[in-house]
Scaffold this active site. Structure first.
Site, short mmCIF file in Angstrom:
data_model
loop_
_atom_site.label_atom_id
_atom_site.label_comp_id
_atom_site.label_asym_id
_atom_site.label_seq_id
_atom_site.Cartn_x
_atom_site.Cartn_y
_atom_site.Cartn_z
N HIS A 23 4.03 -4.72 9.30
CA HIS A 23 3.92 -4.68 10.76
C HIS A 23 2.62 -5.30 11.27
O HIS A 23 2.46 -5.46 12.48
CB HIS A 23 4.02 -3.23 11.23
CG HIS A 23 5.05 -2.46 10.48
ND1 HIS A 23 6.41 -2.72 10.60
CD2 HIS A 23 4.94 -1.48 9.55
CE1 HIS A 23 7.07 -1.92 9.79
NE2 HIS A 23 6.21 -1.16 9.14
N ARG A 72 12.86 4.81 12.71
CA ARG A 72 11.57 5.50 12.65
C ARG A 72 10.72 5.15 13.87
O ARG A 72 11.24 4.68 14.88
CB ARG A 72 10.89 5.15 11.33
CG ARG A 72 11.72 5.62 10.13
CD ARG A 72 11.07 5.38 8.82
NE ARG A 72 9.82 6.14 8.74
CZ ARG A 72 8.86 5.86 7.87
NH1 ARG A 72 9.00 4.88 7.01
NH2 ARG A 72 7.76 6.59 7.86
N ARG A 90 7.16 0.54 13.75
CA ARG A 90 7.76 0.04 12.52
C ARG A 90 8.93 -0.91 12.78
O ARG A 90 9.48 -1.49 11.86
CB ARG A 90 8.25 1.21 11.65
CG ARG A 90 7.13 2.11 11.18
CD ARG A 90 7.66 3.15 10.23
NE ARG A 90 6.70 4.22 10.02
CZ ARG A 90 5.70 4.18 9.14
NH1 ARG A 90 5.52 3.11 8.39
NH2 ARG A 90 4.87 5.19 9.02
N ARG A 107 4.74 11.09 -2.38
CA ARG A 107 4.51 10.82 -0.96
C ARG A 107 5.80 11.00 -0.15
O ARG A 107 6.78 10.29 -0.37
CB ARG A 107 4.02 9.38 -0.79
CG ARG A 107 3.85 8.97 0.64
CD ARG A 107 3.55 7.49 0.75
NE ARG A 107 3.40 7.13 2.15
CZ ARG A 107 3.73 5.96 2.65
NH1 ARG A 107 4.20 5.01 1.87
NH2 ARG A 107 3.57 5.73 3.93
N TYR A 142 10.94 8.84 1.52
CA TYR A 142 10.92 7.79 0.51
C TYR A 142 11.64 8.14 -0.79
O TYR A 142 11.73 7.30 -1.68
CB TYR A 142 9.48 7.39 0.21
CG TYR A 142 8.75 6.87 1.44
CD1 TYR A 142 9.10 5.65 2.00
CD2 TYR A 142 7.77 7.63 2.06
CE1 TYR A 142 8.47 5.18 3.14
CE2 TYR A 142 7.13 7.16 3.20
CZ TYR A 142 7.49 5.94 3.74
OH TYR A 142 6.86 5.47 4.86
N GLU A 172 12.43 -9.34 2.40
CA GLU A 172 11.69 -8.15 2.80
C GLU A 172 12.56 -6.93 2.50
O GLU A 172 13.75 -6.92 2.80
CB GLU A 172 11.38 -8.22 4.29
CG GLU A 172 10.64 -7.02 4.84
CD GLU A 172 10.45 -7.10 6.35
OE1 GLU A 172 10.44 -6.03 6.98
OE2 GLU A 172 10.31 -8.21 6.90
N ASP A 227 1.71 -15.76 6.32
CA ASP A 227 1.21 -17.10 6.07
C ASP A 227 1.26 -17.46 4.59
O ASP A 227 1.49 -18.62 4.23
CB ASP A 227 -0.20 -17.27 6.61
CG ASP A 227 -0.25 -17.36 8.14
OD1 ASP A 227 0.83 -17.42 8.78
OD2 ASP A 227 -1.37 -17.34 8.69
N PRO A 232 0.79 -1.22 0.00
CA PRO A 232 0.00 0.00 0.00
C PRO A 232 0.83 1.28 0.00
O PRO A 232 1.87 1.37 0.65
CB PRO A 232 -0.83 -0.11 1.28
CG PRO A 232 -0.13 -1.10 2.14
CD PRO A 232 0.57 -2.03 1.20
N ASN A 233 0.32 2.23 -0.76
CA ASN A 233 0.84 3.59 -0.87
C ASN A 233 2.13 3.71 -1.66
O ASN A 233 2.58 4.83 -1.92
CB ASN A 233 0.99 4.24 0.52
CG ASN A 233 -0.33 4.31 1.25
OD1 ASN A 233 -1.32 4.77 0.69
ND2 ASN A 233 -0.35 3.84 2.47
N ASN A 241 8.09 -5.50 -0.62
CA ASN A 241 7.94 -4.33 0.23
C ASN A 241 6.47 -4.29 0.59
O ASN A 241 5.64 -3.78 -0.16
CB ASN A 241 8.37 -3.05 -0.49
CG ASN A 241 8.32 -1.84 0.43
OD1 ASN A 241 7.67 -1.86 1.46
ND2 ASN A 241 9.01 -0.78 0.04
N ALA A 273 3.12 -0.80 5.06
CA ALA A 273 2.50 -0.86 6.39
C ALA A 273 2.06 -2.27 6.78
O ALA A 273 2.03 -2.60 7.97
CB ALA A 273 1.32 0.11 6.46
N HIS A 283 12.68 -2.42 2.34
CA HIS A 283 12.09 -1.11 2.65
C HIS A 283 13.03 -0.02 2.15
O HIS A 283 14.25 -0.16 2.24
CB HIS A 283 11.88 -0.94 4.15
CG HIS A 283 10.98 -1.97 4.73
ND1 HIS A 283 9.61 -1.90 4.61
CD2 HIS A 283 11.25 -3.10 5.40
CE1 HIS A 283 9.08 -2.96 5.19
NE2 HIS A 283 10.05 -3.71 5.67
N LEU A 284 12.46 1.05 1.67
CA LEU A 284 13.24 2.20 1.23
C LEU A 284 13.91 2.90 2.42
O LEU A 284 15.07 3.26 2.36
CB LEU A 284 12.34 3.19 0.49
CG LEU A 284 11.79 2.72 -0.84
CD1 LEU A 284 10.57 3.53 -1.24
CD2 LEU A 284 12.86 2.80 -1.90
N SER A 285 13.14 3.10 3.48
CA SER A 285 13.65 3.81 4.65
C SER A 285 14.21 2.81 5.67
O SER A 285 13.92 1.62 5.61
CB SER A 285 12.54 4.63 5.30
OG SER A 285 11.56 3.78 5.87
#
Length: 152
Positions: free
Chosen positions: A80, A107, A111, A18, A23, A98, A87, A10-11, A74, A77, A100-102
């Site tokens: 978490h 943070r 997170r 954003r 990001y 996994e 599953d 998402p997002n 990625n 949200a 993540h950009l940040s």
């Protein structure tokens, strides 16, 4: 040639607009183009997908895992909160990383916990778009090792 699915949650469709201070300014399309090009150089067929819907992400994971493709995920949200994504990876015995950009550990405290990390081969975060490139390189090496080819 190995297959790798880049799956974004998402997002992430809003990258470039954003929170660029967190990001970056690259769009998701630009990141995906870089990954497809890198994949070609690495001998990997790269498929990129994004959804804001958890159930669609589960379907993407099933499809990739059942086809024997590696996954760079990625989950945004959902990282978490989503036991469903965790599953799904486990259910199809997918090789996943996994990403993540940040740097999620620098943070907010919520997170710092990932529900999907325990079923992933590794986690890469904090390097902006390069996080994806590092993950793609790593997943190609893992897949080659699993198939008995040289992973170096």
């Amino acid at each position: 040639m190995v297959a790798v699915h880049i799956i974004n949650g998402p997002n992430l469709n809003l990258l470039g607009v954003r929170e660029p201070q967190t990001y970056g300014s690259l769009t998701l399309a630009a990141i995906e183009q870089r990954l497809v090009e890198l994949g070609a150089r690495l001998g990997a067929d790269v498929t990129c997908r994004q959804s804001n819907v958890e159930g669609e992400l589960v379907e993407f994971i099933h499809e990739a895992g059942l086809a024997g493709a590696g996954i760079v995920l990625n989950a945004a949200a959902y990282t978490h909160t989503s036991i469903a994504l965790r599953d799904a990876i486990k259910a199809v015995d997918a090789v996943a990383i996994e990403v993540h950009l940040s740097n999620v550990h620098a943070r907010e405290a919520f997170r710092h916990h990932s529900t999907i990390a325990p079923v992933c081969a590794g986690v890469i975060c904090g390097f902006g778009p390069v996080s994806y490139e590092l993950a793609l390189d790593a997943i190609v090496r893992i897949l080659r090792q699993r198939h008995g080819a040289d992973g170096n």
